[in-house]
Design a protein around this motif. Structure first.
Motif, short mmCIF file in Angstrom:
data_model
loop_
_atom_site.label_atom_id
_atom_site.label_comp_id
_atom_site.label_asym_id
_atom_site.label_seq_id
_atom_site.Cartn_x
_atom_site.Cartn_y
_atom_site.Cartn_z
N SER A 662 0.83 -1.20 0.00
CA SER A 662 0.00 0.00 0.00
C SER A 662 0.87 1.26 0.00
O SER A 662 1.86 1.33 0.71
CB SER A 662 -0.91 -0.03 1.22
OG SER A 662 -1.08 1.24 1.73
N GLN A 665 -0.12 3.63 3.29
CA GLN A 665 0.32 3.36 4.66
C GLN A 665 1.25 4.46 5.17
O GLN A 665 1.15 4.90 6.30
CB GLN A 665 1.02 2.00 4.71
CG GLN A 665 1.16 1.50 6.13
CD GLN A 665 1.94 0.22 6.19
OE1 GLN A 665 2.23 -0.42 5.17
NE2 GLN A 665 2.31 -0.18 7.39
N HIS A 666 2.17 4.91 4.32
CA HIS A 666 3.09 5.94 4.76
C HIS A 666 2.97 7.22 3.95
O HIS A 666 3.55 8.23 4.30
CB HIS A 666 4.53 5.43 4.68
CG HIS A 666 4.76 4.22 5.53
ND1 HIS A 666 4.69 4.26 6.89
CD2 HIS A 666 5.00 2.94 5.20
CE1 HIS A 666 4.90 3.06 7.38
NE2 HIS A 666 5.09 2.24 6.37
N TYR A 667 2.23 7.14 2.85
CA TYR A 667 2.09 8.33 2.03
C TYR A 667 0.60 8.58 1.83
O TYR A 667 -0.17 8.59 2.78
CB TYR A 667 2.87 8.12 0.72
CG TYR A 667 2.89 9.32 -0.18
CD1 TYR A 667 3.25 10.59 0.30
CD2 TYR A 667 2.59 9.19 -1.53
CE1 TYR A 667 3.28 11.68 -0.54
CE2 TYR A 667 2.63 10.28 -2.37
CZ TYR A 667 2.97 11.54 -1.87
OH TYR A 667 3.00 12.61 -2.71
N ARG A 668 0.17 8.78 0.63
CA ARG A 668 -1.23 9.05 0.37
C ARG A 668 -1.61 8.37 -0.94
O ARG A 668 -0.76 7.81 -1.62
CB ARG A 668 -1.46 10.55 0.27
CG ARG A 668 -0.53 11.20 -0.77
CD ARG A 668 -0.61 12.68 -0.71
NE ARG A 668 -1.94 13.11 -1.09
CZ ARG A 668 -2.37 14.36 -0.95
NH1 ARG A 668 -1.60 15.27 -0.41
NH2 ARG A 668 -3.59 14.69 -1.33
N VAL A 684 11.36 0.16 -6.04
CA VAL A 684 9.91 0.20 -5.96
C VAL A 684 9.33 0.42 -7.35
O VAL A 684 9.83 1.26 -8.10
CB VAL A 684 9.46 1.35 -5.03
CG1 VAL A 684 7.95 1.46 -4.99
CG2 VAL A 684 10.02 1.15 -3.64
N VAL B 58 9.26 7.56 -3.69
CA VAL B 58 9.14 6.56 -2.62
C VAL B 58 10.29 5.57 -2.74
O VAL B 58 10.83 5.37 -3.82
CB VAL B 58 7.79 5.79 -2.71
CG1 VAL B 58 6.64 6.68 -2.31
CG2 VAL B 58 7.57 5.21 -4.09
N LEU B 59 10.64 4.99 -1.62
CA LEU B 59 11.61 3.89 -1.68
C LEU B 59 11.21 2.78 -0.73
O LEU B 59 10.31 2.93 0.10
CB LEU B 59 13.05 4.39 -1.46
CG LEU B 59 13.50 5.02 -0.16
CD1 LEU B 59 13.62 3.99 0.95
CD2 LEU B 59 14.87 5.65 -0.39
N ASP B 64 8.47 -1.63 3.54
CA ASP B 64 7.54 -0.52 3.61
C ASP B 64 7.84 0.45 2.47
O ASP B 64 9.01 0.72 2.18
CB ASP B 64 7.69 0.22 4.95
CG ASP B 64 7.00 -0.54 6.07
OD1 ASP B 64 5.81 -0.87 5.88
OD2 ASP B 64 7.63 -0.80 7.11
N ILE B 65 6.79 0.95 1.85
CA ILE B 65 6.97 1.94 0.79
C ILE B 65 6.91 3.32 1.44
O ILE B 65 5.87 3.71 1.95
CB ILE B 65 5.86 1.82 -0.28
CG1 ILE B 65 5.69 0.38 -0.73
CG2 ILE B 65 6.13 2.75 -1.44
CD1 ILE B 65 6.76 -0.14 -1.62
N VAL B 66 8.03 4.00 1.47
CA VAL B 66 8.19 5.18 2.29
C VAL B 66 8.44 6.41 1.41
O VAL B 66 9.27 6.35 0.50
CB VAL B 66 9.40 4.96 3.23
CG1 VAL B 66 9.72 6.21 4.00
CG2 VAL B 66 9.12 3.81 4.17
N PRO B 67 7.71 7.50 1.65
CA PRO B 67 7.96 8.71 0.86
C PRO B 67 9.21 9.44 1.35
O PRO B 67 9.54 9.42 2.54
CB PRO B 67 6.70 9.55 1.12
CG PRO B 67 6.21 9.11 2.45
CD PRO B 67 6.59 7.67 2.60
N ARG B 96 3.58 6.37 10.94
CA ARG B 96 4.00 6.39 9.56
C ARG B 96 5.51 6.61 9.51
O ARG B 96 6.10 7.15 10.43
CB ARG B 96 3.32 7.54 8.80
CG ARG B 96 1.86 7.27 8.53
CD ARG B 96 1.17 8.57 8.28
NE ARG B 96 -0.18 8.33 7.80
CZ ARG B 96 -0.52 8.37 6.53
NH1 ARG B 96 0.38 8.62 5.61
NH2 ARG B 96 -1.75 8.12 6.17
N ILE B 97 6.07 6.20 8.39
CA ILE B 97 7.50 6.41 8.21
C ILE B 97 7.68 7.39 7.06
O ILE B 97 7.08 7.23 5.99
CB ILE B 97 8.23 5.09 7.91
CG1 ILE B 97 7.96 4.10 9.04
CG2 ILE B 97 9.72 5.32 7.75
CD1 ILE B 97 8.41 2.70 8.73
N LEU B 158 1.71 15.34 2.95
CA LEU B 158 2.18 13.95 2.88
C LEU B 158 1.07 12.96 3.16
O LEU B 158 1.11 11.84 2.69
CB LEU B 158 3.31 13.74 3.89
CG LEU B 158 4.68 14.25 3.47
CD1 LEU B 158 5.65 14.14 4.62
CD2 LEU B 158 5.19 13.46 2.28
#
Lengths: 707, 168
Positions: A662, A665-668, A684, B58-59, B64-67, B96-97, B158
């Motif tokens: 998803s 989860q951490h972004y939008r 990714v 994102v990475l 986890d897909i993190v911005p 959130r990360i 974000l």
């Protein structure tokens, strides 16, 4: 303290729901005439567990109801109470009531005590016969049976009392009054006779003897006879012509029937006759329901029995929070990526140790794969979790609709992701209701059409490759092509010219479509099939319809095995990779210059006499492309529920299964993107949401040019 | 988890806070170290369409897909160049990360709350609502960021509005 307890509420409530589901399932499968002791024990345990848990949390409403239920099952399993079809109905209602109460505890609202009272009263009314039985056996029938001897006066009083008591719960009202008009407390021996009927000779033999020894006022002589000769007592029922019509068909599932004609009633016979009659009355207690309507129920319950048996074997399991499993799934995904990185590095390693490294890496690869499969399988549940609710749905609906229906369930052991299970319930329920309401004809119509009176509804699940196929088929009248077309025109739904059958069937999934002549509470509000279709598509699945006039219809749901994994095509645009879900892809073409046209500001691809509007992925995703012109790149032809278009990409990389992650989860949420995944090199890649890309296509243009 | 919670409580009790200091261009900043999940070198990210320029993309942070946000672009400090010394601080905020790109990470400092001076009304790239205050360390003035407020602000966008509402 209350804080400490409240953390267990969730577990209790979840468990209770499972117990209730199990109870319902077992009740439906139970053959009232010869209940399986093991099954009765299971139901008893379920009721007992709920009661125990409720006691801990002081959920009094639940305790009250389950206590009575527990009593009833306890009597039933000890053979002191003979279950009958009507009691099962009552118990199912009680299960629903428990669900209701559980819900109010879940929400923290005050339970509906009126419901508690009416349910317990209902249950006690069911149990009443055996209650009196108990009193009799301890008190040797003194005082209790005397009124029996007396003529009707005192009876009517008793009858009235009973009716009043019963009047709270309307359901049983008629029963109480009906039975009491003849013999209010005649119920006692009925239970006893049931014992006989059940064939537990030792008990049946001994109990009447005790009563006879205690000078049971001559009453028990016939009973004793009954014990010896079941038929005699049943024949006695003939005396009460009143109940005959009801009883004859209904007793069938209860006991071996006998012809209730020969022996005329006499003084001795009368009481025992009434005794025998009681259970019959109980079954038939819904006067509005002719014997007819209960027949399909009986048949459907007998159908279910084999599957129920197979599942009643208690599986040993532990309860695990789903988030723990999800985090394991994630970790294993990471492990797979790390492992593939190691493989890449391993290829570079030279020298003496490289061979050993390679064999170790191979070993690691195999173990990782097995670990991944193992963990994925934890999330899998058998389809029977969904299917098991349908016997009840079919039973209730077939009564309501006055249709006779056999429910056949196949492939309940097929496993499917838990996330999908929960989302399948609504669409499947809708399809089943549709089939019952519109598909299967009324018995008269079926007979006239030369079919069997009883319709057949089949629920089936099977695994095919990476997909699960779930179908709902009926042997009803099939979809009516002309009526669907007429309705579509009437509702202003776009209809292709000379539509094929398939295209016509697809029309019923358009928004605002319903062919039901009248709106019933079963179906017909026209918000049906399009919602079903959307639900299924949101799970990454498809809904297909097959139908043949007069033979029946099949609705087939095709789903991916799990929500977490998607079959995708990886494609490249510039230096970035994207994943297109395979379900959306029809084919890919390398267009030649003369296939590309410009129509009113829109670039289109002409392919086999159809025009495909072109969407440039590099524009949507704001990437610098290697081949900005369609003639240099590749066009992926995409079909969505709304429209079709050609997506311009630089290159096709390959087909692969990807784990969906998803972005939210951490972004939008990102427009045009359904999620992300992690590629073998740890980078990714975004997963394209074809449905939302379709919005970029000028819909009016597509319809005009392609219609 | 339990441990970190305890530490936080202790540090609050003694009104002592630990700050991780870093530089953006020529300016020195500090943020609450309890919000930091890890520090790593800058890696190429996957770009996201229709995102503002300061959201690099994102990475994959262990599944986890993190911005990744470049604060230098957002607040126009220093040069947004990426080399082997460019650092990403992974923050853990509201479950959130989020990663922020900075030029360098300098130190971890202990700070008494009494040492913190109120933030200036101007002269700092950040709006004062995202600042705790200023703290003099050696010869430098360190700008202490309210990183939680900054990251979850509308300005950075974000998080979806809905999730922000639910997280208060």
């Amino acid at each position: 303290m209350s804080m400490d307890m409240s953390q267990f509420h969730g577990v209790f409530i979840e468990e209770s729901h499972e117990h209730l589901d199990e109870m319902e399932h077992l009740l439906l499968a139970l053959d009232p005439s010869a209940p399986d002791t093991e099954e009765l024990n299971s139901i008893f345990r379920a009721a007992h567990s709920i009661k125990g848990g409720s006691g801990m949390f002081a959920f009094d409403a639940l305790i009250t109801v389950t206590h009575v239920m527990e009593n009833l099952f306890d009597k039933a399993r000890q053979g002191k109470f003979q279950l009958h079809a009507q009691a099962i109905d009552g118990l199912l209602v009680a299960v629903d009531a428990l669900r209701n109460l559980l819900q109010s505890y879940t929400e923290g609202s005050e339970p509906d005590w009126a419901l508690v009272n009416s349910t317990t009263a209902d249950l006690e009314a069911i149990l009443d016969p055996s209650l009196s039985n108990q009193i009799e056996s301890t008190e040797q029938g003194y005082g209790f049976f005397q009124p029996l001897n007396q003529p009707s006066d005192s009876h009517t009083e008793a009858a009235q009392a009973e009716t009043e008591e019963a009047s709270d719960f309307g359901f049983f009202g008629p029963l109480a009054s009906e039975s009491s008009t003849s013999e209010p407390s005649a119920s006692e021996p009925s239970a006893r006779e049931a014992l006989v009927g059940k064939g537990s000779e030792s008990e049946a033999g001994s109990e009447p003897e005790v009563s006879t020894d205690d000078e049971g006022f001559g009453f028990f002589a016939p009973l004793g006879k009954a014990a010896e000769n079941n038929e005699t007592s049943e024949d006695d029922e003939a005396g009460f012509g009143f109940f005959e019509p009801l009883q004859a068909p209904l007793q069938a599932p209860l006991q071996a029937p006998s012809t209730p004609e020969d022996i005329p009633p006499d003084q001795q016979g009368a009481p025992s006759a009434s005794q025998a009659k009681e259970p019959a009355v109980n079954i038939a207690s819904r006067p509005s329901e002719p014997a007819k309507s209960s027949a399909p129920v009986a048949s459907s319950s007998s159908k279910k029995e084999p599957s129920a048996k197979s599942e009643s074997v208690e599986a040993s399991s532990i309860r695990v929070d789903i988030t723990k499993i999800d985090s394991l799934v994630n970790l294993v995904g990471e492990l797979v990526i790390t492992q593939s990185m190691l493989n890449l590095i391993g290829d570079d390693v030279q020298g003496p140790s490289s061979e050993r490294l390679h064999s170790a890496l191979t070993e690691l690869e195999r173990n990782t794969r097995e670990l991944q499969e193992g963990i994925m399988s934890i999330r899998m549940l058998p389809m029977s979790f969904v299917f098991n609710r349908f016997p009840r749905v079919v039973r209730d609906l077939s009564k309501k609709l006055n249709k006779k229906i056999d429910l056949v369930i196949e492939g309940g052991q097929t496993e499917i992701d838990k996330g999908l299970i929960e989302r399948l319930v609504d669409p499947l329920t809708h399809l089943v209701r549709n089939s019952l309401d519109h598909g299967i004809e009324k018995p008269e119509v079926r007979l006239a059409a030369g079919k069997e009176e009883t319709g057949k509804l089949t629920l089936k699940a099977e695994q095919k490759g990476g997909n699960i196929l779930i179908s709902v088929s009926d042997d009803g009248g099939g979809l009516n092509r002309d009526r669907i077309l007429a309705k579509a025109y009437e509702n202003g739904i776009d209809v292709p010219e000379n539509p094929s059958d398939q295209q016509v069937w697809q029309l019923i999934m358009s928004a605002g479509f319903s062919t039901a002549a009248e709106i019933t509470d079963v179906s017909g509000r026209g918000v049906g099939m399009d919602v079903v279709k959307r639900n299924i598509e949101s799970m990454g699945g498809r809904l297909e319809i097959e139908s043949q006039a007069g033979v029946g219809s099949t609705f087939e749901i095709r789903l991916p095995l799990t929500l977490a994994i998607l079959d995708g095509m990886s494609i490249a645009v510039g230096d970035q990779m994207f994943i297109i879900p395979l379900v959306n892809i029809i084919e890919s073409v390398q267009p030649s210059e003369n296939q590309l046209k410009q129509i009113s500001n829109q670039q289109v691809l002409e392919l086999r006499d159809a025009y495909w509007p072109i969407v440039q992925l590099y524009k949507v995703m704001e990437v610098e492309p290697n081949s900005p012109r369609p003639s240099d790149g590749i066009l992926v032809l995409i079909e969505t529920s709304k429209t079709r278009f050609a997506l311009l990409v630089d290159d096709l990389i390959g087909q692969q299964q990807v784990v969906i992650k998803s972005l939210e989860q951490h972004y939008r949420r990102v427009p045009g993107v359904a999620g992300a995944t992690i590629m073998g090199d740890g980078s990714v890649a975004l997963i394209i949401d074809a449905e939302s890309l379709a919005l970029k296509v000028d819909a009016s243009f597509v319809n005009k040019e392609m219609g | 988890m339990n441990h970190s919670h305890q530490t936080e409580v202790e540090s609050k009790d003694s009104s002592r806070l630990e700050y991780l200091t870093f530089t953006l261009g020529d300016e020195h900043y500090g943020l609450d170290i309890m919000k930091v999940r890890e520090i790593r070198g800058y890696e190429p990210v996957t770009k996201i369409a229709n995102a503002p320029p300061f959201i690099k993309g994102v990475l994959n942070l262990r599944g986890d897909i993190v911005p990744i946000v470049d604060l230098r672009i957002k607040f126009n400090v220093g040069d947004a160049n990426y080399n082997e010394f460019t650092i990403v601080i992974m923050l853990h905020i509201n479950d959130r990360i989020v990663g922020i790109v900075v030029d360098a990470v300098s130190d971890v400092i202990n700070m008494e709350s009494t040492d913190i001076k109120p933030p200036p009304e101007f002269g700092v790239a950040f709006d004062s609502e995202y600042l705790f205050g200023l703290a003099p360390v050696n010869d430098d003035m360190i700008i202490l960021l309210n990183i939680e407020k900054l990251i979850s602000s509308h300005e950075l966008g974000l998080f979806d509005e809905t999730t922000m509402a639910s997280e208060g």
